[in-house]
Design a protein around this motif. Structure first.
Motif, PDB file in Angstrom:
ATOM      1  N   GLY A  95       0.819  -1.199   0.000  1.00 41.10           N
ATOM      2  CA  GLY A  95       0.000   0.000   0.000  1.00 41.10           C
ATOM      3  C   GLY A  95       0.856   1.252   0.000  1.00 41.10           C
ATOM      4  O   GLY A  95       0.542   2.241  -0.678  1.00 41.10           O
ATOM      5  N   LEU A  96       1.948   1.214   0.744  1.00 37.16           N
ATOM      6  CA  LEU A  96       2.885   2.340   0.743  1.00 37.16           C
ATOM      7  C   LEU A  96       3.558   2.490  -0.621  1.00 37.16           C
ATOM      8  O   LEU A  96       3.844   3.612  -1.061  1.00 37.16           O
ATOM      9  CB  LEU A  96       3.928   2.152   1.840  1.00 37.16           C
ATOM     10  CG  LEU A  96       3.399   2.212   3.276  1.00 37.16           C
ATOM     11  CD1 LEU A  96       4.513   1.894   4.268  1.00 37.16           C
ATOM     12  CD2 LEU A  96       2.801   3.593   3.567  1.00 37.16           C
ATOM     13  N   SER A  97       3.789   1.369  -1.296  1.00 39.98           N
ATOM     14  CA  SER A  97       4.328   1.437  -2.659  1.00 39.98           C
ATOM     15  C   SER A  97       3.336   2.125  -3.580  1.00 39.98           C
ATOM     16  O   SER A  97       3.710   2.943  -4.425  1.00 39.98           O
ATOM     17  CB  SER A  97       4.641   0.031  -3.177  1.00 39.98           C
ATOM     18  OG  SER A  97       5.713  -0.555  -2.473  1.00 39.98           O
ATOM     19  N   GLY A  98       2.058   1.785  -3.422  1.00 38.10           N
ATOM     20  CA  GLY A  98       1.038   2.457  -4.216  1.00 38.10           C
ATOM     21  C   GLY A  98       1.000   3.943  -3.933  1.00 38.10           C
ATOM     22  O   GLY A  98       0.863   4.767  -4.850  1.00 38.10           O
ATOM     23  N   ARG A  99       1.146   4.301  -2.675  1.00 39.81           N
ATOM     24  CA  ARG A  99       1.161   5.716  -2.298  1.00 39.81           C
ATOM     25  C   ARG A  99       2.356   6.427  -2.946  1.00 39.81           C
ATOM     26  O   ARG A  99       2.217   7.552  -3.447  1.00 39.81           O
ATOM     27  CB  ARG A  99       1.230   5.820  -0.775  1.00 39.81           C
ATOM     28  CG  ARG A  99       1.253   7.224  -0.230  1.00 39.81           C
ATOM     29  CD  ARG A  99       1.172   7.192   1.287  1.00 39.81           C
ATOM     30  NE  ARG A  99       1.271   8.515   1.865  1.00 39.81           N
ATOM     31  CZ  ARG A  99       0.652   8.888   2.970  1.00 39.81           C
ATOM     32  NH1 ARG A  99      -0.133   8.039   3.615  1.00 39.81           N
ATOM     33  NH2 ARG A  99       0.804  10.105   3.446  1.00 39.81           N
TER      34      ARG A  99
END
Length: 368
Positions: A95-99
């Motif tokens: 999810g942090l990668s997506g962010r």
């Protein structure tokens, strides 16, 4: 028809793991592409699953405290650099990668709220330490969700929960939706023969997690009806405990183990009532799948099931911890099974995944 935005979905839960989140993402992706759009998926890779085009595995590891759950290590595949919208289905590393991708390409970030992060606290620690872990998890969850352009939840109770825990971001309801092309009433004779099942059946299928309070089913059916057979489909960390408890109750209880997706319509169709005591659902997709097959649900009056199970229409509810109330709701559902079946089938189209993807498209348009 206007051109659909290109989407990159980041998730810790995907094939070969089988659960509601996986099916939701997979079905949304299929419907999005059927409409002419593109939805790539970034997920923790597994040696037992060969990705299709547009599915991008990253390195990952099994979460040691929660069987069947994987954590993806950070990664942004090059193929996702040209997307219009980033959709995070996890608040964790992927999810942090997506962010990070959303910031890099100046794309809006949407986050789906599938499971309360704090629910994992009991798997990490006990007692007072569990309370600390839960507080930290809630704080992290608020931080992550308040940093996105829109939060997607599958039900009104899930939205209310986020408001109660202090999430300030815009929250939109997008039901997960049921694949009504697949889930519908079918002849269950072959399924019954395969597993040696006869007579009136009630039961549950899905993950056997401790948080789902499946032991309440055994308490409710203990001595309820000698002609009733209770069937559990699926698997999970609570199965051994359930099997031990089942041996001590006055009821015919069968554990079928993991069921292939192709078997699920026949499983649901074989039941006179689907029993669902889980208080932690954000929607309870298996309840809607059962309804789509004409099977009413006896569900706990908590979480999303307070909304998903419509009293006297798609089943009946009971108060959490009220064993006699659970038993009476089962009796009432069995008495009214013919009428409930018809009303369940009348609501099939209103819960279809097509309606869900329509709403998802609206959310993407809003953030763009």
């Amino acid at each position: 028809m206007p051109e659909l935005p290109t989407v990159a979905a980041f998730t810790d839960t995907y094939l070969p793991t089988v659960n509601g989140v996986t099916y939701t993402i997979r079905t949304w992706r299929e419907r999005w592409e059927r409409r002419g759009g593109r939805m790539d998926v970034v997920y923790p890779g597994s040696p037992t699953y060969d990705p299709d085009a547009g599915e991008h595995p990253t390195r990952g590891f099994d979460f040691p405290f929660y069987d069947g759950f994987r954590i993806g290590l950070p990664g942004i595949p090059d193929a996702t650099e040209d997307v219009d919208v980033v959709h995070a289905h996890t608040p964790f590393l992927l999810g942090l990668s997506g962010r990070r991708l959303a910031g890099r390409v100046d794309a809006p970030l949407v986050a789906s709220y599938h499971t309360p992060t704090a629910e994992y606290a009991d798997y990490l620690a006990d007692g007072r330490l569990s309370d600390t872990v839960e507080r930290v998890a809630l704080a992290y969850e608020r931080w992550f969700l308040d940093g996105v352009d829109s939060v997607v939840v599958p039900s009104a109770p899930a939205r209310e929960h986020l408001r109660e825990v202090g999430v300030d971001a815009a929250v939109r309801i997008v039901p997960n939706g049921v694949d009504t092309e697949f889930f519908g009433p079918v002849d269950d004779a072959a399924f019954r023969d395969r597993y040696g099942l006869t007579g009136t059946l009630v039961g549950y299928t899905g993950r056997h997690g401790f948080e789902k309070d499946l032991g309440a089913i055994l308490a409710a059916v203990d001595g309820l009806d000698p002609d009733l057979t209770v069937v559990f489909g699926g698997d999970g960390p609570a199965r051994e405990t359930l099997e031990r408890r089942a041996a001590e109750v006055d009821a015919d209880v069968r554990f079928l183990g993991f069921l292939e997706r192709e078997e699920l319509p026949a499983f649901y169709s074989s039941l006179s009532a689907f029993l669902f005591p889980s208080p932690v659902e954000t929607q309870g997709l298996v309840a809607l799948e059962a309804n789509a097959c004409g099977t009413p649900v006896v569900g706990v009056d908590a979480g999303a099931l307070a909304e998903t199970v419509v009293e006297g229409v798609t089943g009946y509810r009971f108060e959490r911890g009220d064993v006699e109330g659970f038993r009476e709701s089962i009796r009432r559902t069995l008495r009214e099974s013919v009428d409930l079946r018809e009303s369940c089938l009348e609501k099939r189209e209103s819960t279809s995944v097509e309606h869900a993807v329509d709403r998802l498209a609206e959310v993407y348009d809003e953030v763009l």
